[in-house]
Design an enzyme around this catalytic site. Sequence first.
Site, PDB file in Angstrom:
ATOM      1  N   LYS A   1      -1.789  16.611  -6.712  1.00  0.00           N
ATOM      2  CA  LYS A   1      -0.453  16.621  -7.316  1.00  0.00           C
ATOM      3  C   LYS A   1      -0.500  17.664  -8.438  1.00  0.00           C
ATOM      4  O   LYS A   1      -0.244  17.372  -9.617  1.00  0.00           O
ATOM      5  CB  LYS A   1      -0.123  15.206  -7.828  1.00  0.00           C
ATOM      6  CG  LYS A   1       1.305  15.012  -8.327  1.00  0.00           C
ATOM      7  CD  LYS A   1       2.364  15.073  -7.250  1.00  0.00           C
ATOM      8  CE  LYS A   1       3.759  15.008  -7.864  1.00  0.00           C
ATOM      9  NZ  LYS A   1       4.837  15.292  -6.886  1.00  0.00           N
TER      10      LYS A   1
ATOM     11  N   TYR B   1      -9.475   4.364 -10.709  1.00  0.00           N
ATOM     12  CA  TYR B   1     -10.201   3.112 -10.521  1.00  0.00           C
ATOM     13  C   TYR B   1     -11.246   2.890 -11.611  1.00  0.00           C
ATOM     14  O   TYR B   1     -11.521   1.755 -11.985  1.00  0.00           O
ATOM     15  CB  TYR B   1     -10.901   3.093  -9.157  1.00  0.00           C
ATOM     16  CG  TYR B   1     -10.007   2.707  -8.007  1.00  0.00           C
ATOM     17  CD1 TYR B   1      -8.867   3.445  -7.714  1.00  0.00           C
ATOM     18  CD2 TYR B   1     -10.310   1.611  -7.217  1.00  0.00           C
ATOM     19  CE1 TYR B   1      -8.061   3.100  -6.653  1.00  0.00           C
ATOM     20  CE2 TYR B   1      -9.507   1.256  -6.147  1.00  0.00           C
ATOM     21  CZ  TYR B   1      -8.384   2.013  -5.872  1.00  0.00           C
ATOM     22  OH  TYR B   1      -7.589   1.663  -4.816  1.00  0.00           O
TER      23      TYR B   1
ATOM     24  N   ASP C   1      -6.467   5.957  -1.313  1.00  0.00           N
ATOM     25  CA  ASP C   1      -6.217   4.541  -1.029  1.00  0.00           C
ATOM     26  C   ASP C   1      -4.860   4.380  -0.354  1.00  0.00           C
ATOM     27  O   ASP C   1      -4.724   3.724   0.683  1.00  0.00           O
ATOM     28  CB  ASP C   1      -6.258   3.740  -2.342  1.00  0.00           C
ATOM     29  CG  ASP C   1      -5.958   2.271  -2.110  1.00  0.00           C
ATOM     30  OD1 ASP C   1      -6.521   1.699  -1.170  1.00  0.00           O
ATOM     31  OD2 ASP C   1      -5.137   1.711  -2.868  1.00  0.00           O
TER      32      ASP C   1
ATOM     33  N   ASP D   1      -3.875   3.795   4.019  1.00  0.00           N
ATOM     34  CA  ASP D   1      -3.132   2.646   4.574  1.00  0.00           C
ATOM     35  C   ASP D   1      -1.984   3.162   5.444  1.00  0.00           C
ATOM     36  O   ASP D   1      -1.728   2.642   6.534  1.00  0.00           O
ATOM     37  CB  ASP D   1      -2.554   1.760   3.456  1.00  0.00           C
ATOM     38  CG  ASP D   1      -3.424   0.534   3.189  1.00  0.00           C
ATOM     39  OD1 ASP D   1      -4.645   0.627   3.428  1.00  0.00           O
ATOM     40  OD2 ASP D   1      -2.890  -0.499   2.752  1.00  0.00           O
TER      41      ASP D   1
ATOM     42  N   ASP E   1       2.806  13.937  -2.153  1.00  0.00           N
ATOM     43  CA  ASP E   1       4.086  13.424  -1.630  1.00  0.00           C
ATOM     44  C   ASP E   1       4.417  14.084  -0.291  1.00  0.00           C
ATOM     45  O   ASP E   1       4.847  13.414   0.658  1.00  0.00           O
ATOM     46  CB  ASP E   1       5.224  13.584  -2.660  1.00  0.00           C
ATOM     47  CG  ASP E   1       5.280  14.950  -3.318  1.00  0.00           C
ATOM     48  OD1 ASP E   1       4.372  15.776  -3.090  1.00  0.00           O
ATOM     49  OD2 ASP E   1       6.252  15.200  -4.062  1.00  0.00           O
TER      50      ASP E   1
END
Length: 363
Positions: free
Chosen positions: A192, A142, A248, A252, A224
């Site tokens: 990751k 970001y 983020d 969701d 993942d």
Amino acid sequence: MASFNLTVLPGDGIGPEVTNEGIKVLKAVGEKFGHNFNLKYDLIGGIAIDETGEALTKDCLKLCKKSDAVLLGAVGGPKWDDPQASVRPEDGLLALRKGMGLFANLRPVKVFPMLVDSTNLKPDVIMGVDLIFVRELTGGLYFGRPKKRWRTSRGRRAVDSMVYSEQEIERIVRVGFELARTRRKHLISVDKANVLESSRLWRQVAIEVSEDYPDVELEHMLVDACSMRLIQNPTYLDVLVTENTFGDILTDEASMLAGSMGMLPSASLAGVPQDGVKIPGMYEPIHGSAPRRAGLDMANPCALILSAAMMLRYSLGLPEEAKSIEQAVDRVLEEGYRTYDIVAEGQKKVGTRQMGDLIAARV
Ligand code: IPM
Ligand code: MN
């Protein structure tokens, strides 16, 4: 009588409506426990762009930094969605996060037993889900530099940078450990590390910080695999800490476990939550501005009201008062009252204002 200074940023769409209900509930808390909440209202998002040309003015940021906490409704809407626009409502949110140093975003996801049938997932998978994401909020993709778009002889190119310093990783991982200590003593650090260098540093720092928390079990999970685990076996998860973009996306996904985004609060903090410490923070529902529902007295105010409870807990040092709000929400749901997003056969459908009245009356 304790007095607290709050900045209220209702924002766009359903933001002002749900914020009104949150203030109603805070007033009830003030009366019951003898506190005084001084409210200062200001603009953020689309409405701020319309009235000032900026999504967050310097004066508004100053006001936020001076107050004990900030309560925010929602930002955005189709009116300001032009991809060519030089300023967007979301810029206000990002500027507030960065400007207040809100590096720790707490997103709890709790499945209310009485709402277990209002989700898309099998009840036996989600029954008992009670997890919390700690999302890093002021670094990573970001905000990392370089971040730009340019032309080359072979066409256009663009870059975003996932940058983390060890200090940024350390402080957010500590938030995870501190929360884990107050819960099941199990912290999952999501990264990751099989591909990304920033994740390898993240993992190493997490291991180093874990030496200060021998009572908490640290587990590493690839992002993942985490996205899979969230719907396969979510009750396994308790406290998860992760970088900005992963957080983020995963939050969701996680919000769907609870059926409606209308039930989920969040806190963005400028420090590590510890017992008895008051941390500057901003509190907002996870849901967006839902422009099509705006002005219809339809929206579910629970997420904002529960965000106000988080504010009492983390920024104002009022855990009992926070609990009184959370229990009031539980009771209203147990009594069968539902806004449109969570209503089912045989229940009492209510609007935004009535939901707020019911909760305030039970504080
Ligand atoms: C969120 C939102 C924001 C984000 C947007 C509105 C900038 O999606 O709070 O999760 O990406 O952080
Ligand atoms: Mn998001």
